[in-house]
Design a protein around this motif. Structure first.
Motif, short mmCIF file in Angstrom:
data_model
loop_
_atom_site.label_atom_id
_atom_site.label_comp_id
_atom_site.label_asym_id
_atom_site.label_seq_id
_atom_site.Cartn_x
_atom_site.Cartn_y
_atom_site.Cartn_z
N SER A 69 78.38 -75.00 -89.89
CA SER A 69 79.19 -73.86 -90.37
C SER A 69 78.50 -73.16 -91.53
N TYR A 118 81.68 -75.48 -97.51
CA TYR A 118 81.86 -76.22 -96.27
C TYR A 118 81.54 -77.71 -96.40
N LEU A 170 75.50 -71.08 -90.08
CA LEU A 170 75.90 -69.86 -89.38
C LEU A 170 76.41 -68.80 -90.34
N THR A 171 77.20 -69.23 -91.34
CA THR A 171 77.74 -68.26 -92.30
C THR A 171 76.62 -67.65 -93.14
N ASN A 212 80.87 -78.99 -93.19
CA ASN A 212 80.06 -79.02 -91.97
C ASN A 212 78.79 -78.18 -92.17
#
Length: 733
Positions: free
Chosen positions: A162, A157, A165-166, A159
């Motif tokens: 992101s 990523y 969260l992943t 970001n």
């Protein structure tokens, strides 16, 4: 690969954490949450251990590690500094290693800050050093694994949110796949596979004090896969799209092979373990291993309520760990399934299992709850062979109870116990009718006639597993005695209970039996003395009729013997020994099982068993009543000698629960095909502290968190001082 460059990148990562307030905020939150959740139940459980602290980590790190690693590569991409970084004389492998090392060191600081807690707890109870070391080792391995995963996901990523969260989602899934929430309705094979692939289950194996090859390989391969994912994503930036596609395909192939290797190793094909605990409490005895691997397949059904009180959660956790060990060593010979009691009421009723009342004490409240924690062990091919443990209330002796039950359901025939006759012994079918009825379902109980005449033929004793000599009044022939001694030396088991003092209840008198001396097994270092034991304090009260009515008085000749051995947890703590003689032990091979209290004494020569008499209170001492030998000698049989037969007659077996339990336990030792006494009780849950002072409570509740936060402040001050000194040096230059 250049180690200096890896350290340089790791230092850069550490500075990004420790040179900003956000890093210290993260660490302080981690430490505070750990302390809050741990101390909430510490004094309720009452165990001198920090293991429950480590058990919380997989869930807490689900948020903490992603917060640490989300910026590792994603921020470099977002700031477009990754392209610059890879143009320098540094490889993608060095970048990934450095990023992981920095995140691991920073996160590990939070765990190591809890060391004051372990030290303070060791002052109020005996803490298991090996288990504690394994706990911190497991925590560091888990953090390294999750840091590797976090950096790998961050490399996908640009970001940071992101990436956070992943990573959090993946860690959550790796934790939850082995819980009852997912596996309760799945087939056993699928449930076991998910458990083997679960990061938390492999971690729990380490923190309980056991290093197993499957778990170590699991974490090693997991870290290796994460590293390669990160390297692949950075190489995609460095090389052309075509070359990157080829690299990605090769890497994918390697990853598939590695994932397959994780599954194979984690499924238990790789063996080997090291028990780090101080008393090797997670190492099964050899007799348990042999029992598990031989004979028929056995199924173990576990009925456990899903809302067990906090005080019993630790016991249930250890129950699951023990059963995992059994399945690991037993392979396809042992099948375990966990069942919810509410869904299997009919089965519970059919097996006679009733709910247990739990007395719950916590938060200054007393509550009564009901629940189940029971085991049903059955032969998979013959359901009629079944053993039931209605309540798992002693985890420390669980291996003994479980192995013994498994052995019973695997037995193809009943062992034979013979009661000796022909020399005035007590009658099996009259005097011991209650005893025969009680043990008859587990053993073939018969009699064997031993002659007293020298010319009579002695029967073959080798066909019996154990022989009981109960209350003989005349001597055996020399040939009979030789056969008995040979029987013991060749591995036969005996229970010897001569009544040297004859009791006449009609005249309330007693006299010595002149026909026998109680020295049948003298060459083994034990003899029954012709005396009568009494205990002025530890005895059974009896009712006496007087002109004023019935009164209760103590009767010292009905001695309440106290369990003396620490290695026989299956025996009752006390039992009644009426009109018993004392034992004279001259060999260290013997261990006293039961004895009088320190207020014991004995009558010698002249006997008076009446209620109203003044017994001597001088020379009071502890007197042995029952002793055992042969437990540690595999070549010689087990020998149990007691000073009275009356403890097992109809009256005391029927009316005393303790005497009935004693009879059951002693005959299990004698008639079992295996010597389960070799399985010692283990302090699995840790040292229990029964009482603590207010100062000790304050040290644990407030002193340890304060010490941890003080260490964090000291780290911050040291870092600030070093940074300021470096700044002054640059200004000076």
């Amino acid at each position: 690969m250049n180690l200096n460059k890896i350290i340089e990148i790791a230092n850069k990562e550490l500075k990004s954490y420790l040179d900003h307030a956000q890093g210290y905020l993260l660490l302080s939150i981690l430490v505070s949450v750990l302390y809050f959740l741990f101390l909430k139940t510490f004094f309720v459980v009452g165990t001198a251990s920090v293991r429950s602290l480590f058990e919380l980590l997989p869930w807490i790190l689900t948020i903490f590690v992603p917060a640490v690693t989300m910026s590792s590569i994603a921020s470099e991409k977002e700031k477009q500094t990754l392209e610059y970084l890879i143009t320098q004389p540094i490889t993608p492998k060095e970048i990934i290693f450095g990023k992981i090392l920095g995140a691991w060191i920073f996160s590990s600081i939070g765990i190591l800050l809890t060391l004051p807690l372990a030290f303070i707890i060791s002052t109020i109870g005996k803490i298991d050093t090996g288990e504690t070391v394994a706990g911190y080792l497991g925590a560091l391995i888990l953090i390294l694994t999750l840091s590797s995963l976090g950096v790998a996901i961050s490399s996908f990523y640009k970001n940071q949110i992101s990436a956070f969260l992943t990573t959090a989602t993946v860690i959550f899934l790796l934790n939850i796949i082995s819980t009852d929430l997912i596996s309760i309705n799945l087939p056993v094979s699928v449930s076991n596979l998910l458990s083997n692939l679960s990061i938390s289950d492999n971690y729990f194996s380490i923190i309980r004090g056991v290093l197993e090859i499957p778990s170590i390989v699991y974490f090693a391969l997991f870290i290796y896969i994460s590293i390669n994912i990160g390297i692949t994503n950075i190489e995609k930036v460095r090389f052309s799209k075509m070359k990157a596609a080829i690299i990605k395909s090769l890497k994918s192939l390697v990853l598939i092979l590695l994932i397959s290797a994780i599954t194979i190793y984690s499924a238990g094909y790789a063996k080997g373990r090291v028990d780090l605990t101080s008393n090797k409490k997670y190492t099964l005895s050899q007799i348990s291993k042999d029992t598990l691997k031989s004979g028929d397949k056995v199924r173990i059904d576990v009925y456990a309520s899903n809302d067990l009180p906090q005080q019993f959660q630790a016991a249930f956790s250890e129950l699951k760990n023990t059963l995992n060990d059994y399945t690991a060593f037993g392979g396809d010979k042992i099948q375990v399934q966990y069942l919810l009691p509410d869904d299997h009421k009919a089965e519970l009723d059919a097996n006679g299992i009733t709910p247990i009342q739990f007395n719950v004490i916590g938060n200054d409240q007393y509550q009564v709850k009901q629940g189940y924690m029971a085991l049903v062990i059955s032969n998979d091919s013959d359901q009629s062979k079944k053993e039931i443990i209605p309540y798992v209330n002693d985890i420390n002796s669980l291996e003994f109870e479980l192995t013994k039950a498994i052995s019973k359901v695997k037995e193809s025939s009943k062992p034979t116990i013979a009661f000796a006759t022909g020399n005035g012994e007590k009658d099996l079918y009259q005097d011991f009718a209650a005893l025969k009825s009680m043990i008859g379902s587990d053993y073939t109980v018969t009699t064997v006639a031993l002659p007293s005449e020298e010319t009579a033929k002695v029967p073959d004793l080798s066909v019996y597993k154990a022989i009981v000599f109960a209350g003989q009044t005349t001597s055996y022939s020399k040939a009979s005695e030789d056969a008995i001694i040979s029987f013991v030396k060749n591995g036969g088991n005996i229970l010897y209970m001569p009544d040297l003092i004859q009791i006449d209840l009609q005249t309330t008198s007693a006299s010595k039996n002149e026909e026998i001396n109680g020295d049948l097994f003298n060459e083994f270092g034990i003899k029954v003395n012709p005396d009568l034991v009494y205990d002025l304090r530890s005895n059974v009260p009896t009712q006496v009729g007087t002109e004023s009515g019935v009164i209760v008085v103590s009767y010292p000749f009905w001695t309440v013997g106290v369990l003396s051995s620490e290695n026989t947890k299956e025996l009752p703590g006390t039992a009644i020994f009426p009109w018993s003689s004392s034992l004279e032990i001259t060999s260290p091979d013997w261990e006293t099982l039961y004895s009088t209290s320190v207020f014991g004494n004995k009558q010698i020569g002249t006997f008076n068993i009446g209620l109203e008499q003044n017994l001597s209170e001088t020379d009071l001492q502890t007197i042995p009543l029952v002793a055992i030998s042969g437990i540690s000698d595999k070549d010689k049989g087990i020998m149990i000698v007691a000073g009275t037969t009356r403890m097992f007659d109809n009256q005391f077996v029927s009316q005393s629960r303790e005497n009935a339990l004693l009879a059951t336990s002693l005959f299990e030792k004698l008639a079992s095909e295996k010597n389960f006494s070799q399985i010692s009780a283990k302090n699995i849950l840790g040292s229990q502290f029964k009482s603590t002072t207010n100062l000790q409570k304050d040290l644990v509740n407030y002193g340890s968190p304060a010490a941890s936060l003080l260490l964090l402040i000291m780290i911050g001050i040291a870092r600030y001082t070093k940074k300021k000194r470096q700044k002054h040096m640059l200004e000076y230059i």
